[in-house]
Design an enzyme around this catalytic site. Structure first.
Site, short mmCIF file in Angstrom:
data_model
loop_
_atom_site.label_atom_id
_atom_site.label_comp_id
_atom_site.label_asym_id
_atom_site.label_seq_id
_atom_site.Cartn_x
_atom_site.Cartn_y
_atom_site.Cartn_z
N ASP A 1 43.09 44.40 46.43
CA ASP A 1 42.98 45.67 46.96
C ASP A 1 42.68 46.60 46.07
OD1 ASP A 1 42.95 47.07 49.25
OD2 ASP A 1 45.00 47.74 49.25
N HIS B 1 33.41 47.12 45.81
CA HIS B 1 33.18 45.81 46.14
C HIS B 1 32.57 44.69 45.08
CE1 HIS B 1 35.62 46.92 49.57
NE2 HIS B 1 34.45 47.66 50.25
N LEU C 1 40.91 23.24 39.94
CA LEU C 1 41.49 24.42 40.35
C LEU C 1 40.89 24.69 41.96
CD1 LEU C 1 42.80 27.39 40.38
CD2 LEU C 1 40.63 28.56 39.64
C1 IPE Z 1 43.72 43.92 52.92
O1 IPE Z 1 43.69 44.87 52.40
C2 IPE Z 1 42.70 42.74 53.18
C3 IPE Z 1 41.94 42.78 51.87
C4 IPE Z 1 42.41 43.08 50.62
C5 IPE Z 1 40.81 41.79 52.06
P1 IPE Z 1 43.35 46.29 53.44
O2 IPE Z 1 42.92 47.43 52.83
O3 IPE Z 1 42.31 45.64 54.66
O4 IPE Z 1 44.96 46.48 53.85
P2 IPE Z 1 45.38 47.83 54.48
O5 IPE Z 1 44.61 48.24 55.74
O6 IPE Z 1 45.49 48.71 53.70
O7 IPE Z 1 46.91 47.42 55.03
C1 IPE Z 2 39.85 45.61 49.37
O1 IPE Z 2 39.56 46.76 48.89
C2 IPE Z 2 38.53 44.66 49.71
C3 IPE Z 2 38.61 44.64 51.20
C4 IPE Z 2 39.55 44.93 52.20
C5 IPE Z 2 37.51 43.90 51.58
P1 IPE Z 2 39.65 47.91 49.89
O2 IPE Z 2 38.07 48.12 50.73
O3 IPE Z 2 40.61 48.07 51.04
O4 IPE Z 2 39.78 49.19 48.93
P2 IPE Z 2 40.80 50.41 49.10
O5 IPE Z 2 42.05 49.93 49.62
O6 IPE Z 2 40.10 51.18 50.51
O7 IPE Z 2 40.78 51.09 48.11
MG MG Z 3 42.53 48.55 50.98
#
Ligand code: IPE
Ligand code: IPE
Ligand code: MG
Length: 223
Positions: free
Chosen positions: A8, A25, A119
């Protein structure tokens, strides 16, 4: 040793520099590459990565299609290297809502890396732990049967990006997982950060409901 990671913080990391979220990303995909390379050296033989949750479909269409494109690119460019590293790549989550070209890429990658023994990497895609549980549960099922259907227990769960929640990830498998939350955003998560998380894990006493092993410790809880 099964490590699961909620990758995240990509979007916020990119926005901090005024860049589009997709740049975050893109850099996140580089981190995935680095972590896969380093994990076996740390004694990790199972790595589950949260790439796209079923709730992530609620994001703007442009971000969703960008993410799907990145995934496809990752598979296309990475599979031969993963084979070389003896990594087995698998995907968990729903497959019926993925874009047309991603599905054959996924099944092809699973087939091409099936012999990898060093792995196992499971990528969670269109994944919801609640939905997985609902789909797997049968009346009268034992814990062992459900675990076999769902997947292995998690030893260490890492979430980058500062949030402290599971966001519908591996709810059953994390029953006795150790948790490591770090403010470091996924694009900046380093090999050293993974080592630190593993060191912290090794220092934990996993009691699984029993009393502490060293009863003479002042901090020990005895009943
Ligand atoms: C969880 O992160 C999903 C991934 C990292 C792929 P999100 O960013 O979607 O989660 P919330 O919305 O903060 O709970
Ligand atoms: C995690 O990063 C990746 C996915 C959920 C696909 P985010 O896109 O949730 O990044 P933040 O949390 O908005 O910074
Ligand atoms: Mg996120």
């Amino acid at each position: 040793m099964h490590v699961a990671i909620i990758m995240d913080g990509n979007g916020r990391w990119a926005r901090k520099f005024g860049w589009p979220r997709l740049d975050g990303h893109r850099r996140g995909a580089d981190t995935v590459r680095r972590m896969i390379r380093h994990a076996p050296e740390l004694g990790i033989d199972e790595l589950t990565l949260y790439a796209f949750s079923s709730d992530n479909w609620k994001r703007p269409a442009e971000e969703v299609s960008g993410l799907m494109g990145l995934l496809e690119h990752f598979i296309a460019t990475e599979v031969s290297e993963l084979k070389r590293q003896q990594v087995r790549l698998e995907f968990i989550g729903r497959r019926d809502r993925l874009p047309g070209t991603l599905l054959p890429a996924i099944t092809g990658a699973e087939r091409d890396t099936a012999e990898g023994k060093r792995l196992r990497v499971r990528v969670a895609l269109d994944y919801s732990s609640r939905d997985m549980l609902l789909a797997a549960l049968r009346p009268g099922m034992s814990r062992e049967e459900l675990s076999r259907a769902i997947g292995p227990d998690v030893d260490l769960l890492i979430r980058t990006g500062g949030e402290k929640r599971l966001s519908d990830f591996l709810l059953w498998e994390c029953a006795y997982a150790e948790f490591h939350f770090t403010p470091v955003a996924w694009p900046e998560f380093s090999e050293r950060d993974l080592e630190r998380a593993m060191e912290e894990f090794r220092g934990r006493e996993r009691r699984f409901g029993r009393c502490t092993i060293n009863m003479n410790e002042p901090s020990s809880v005895s009943v």
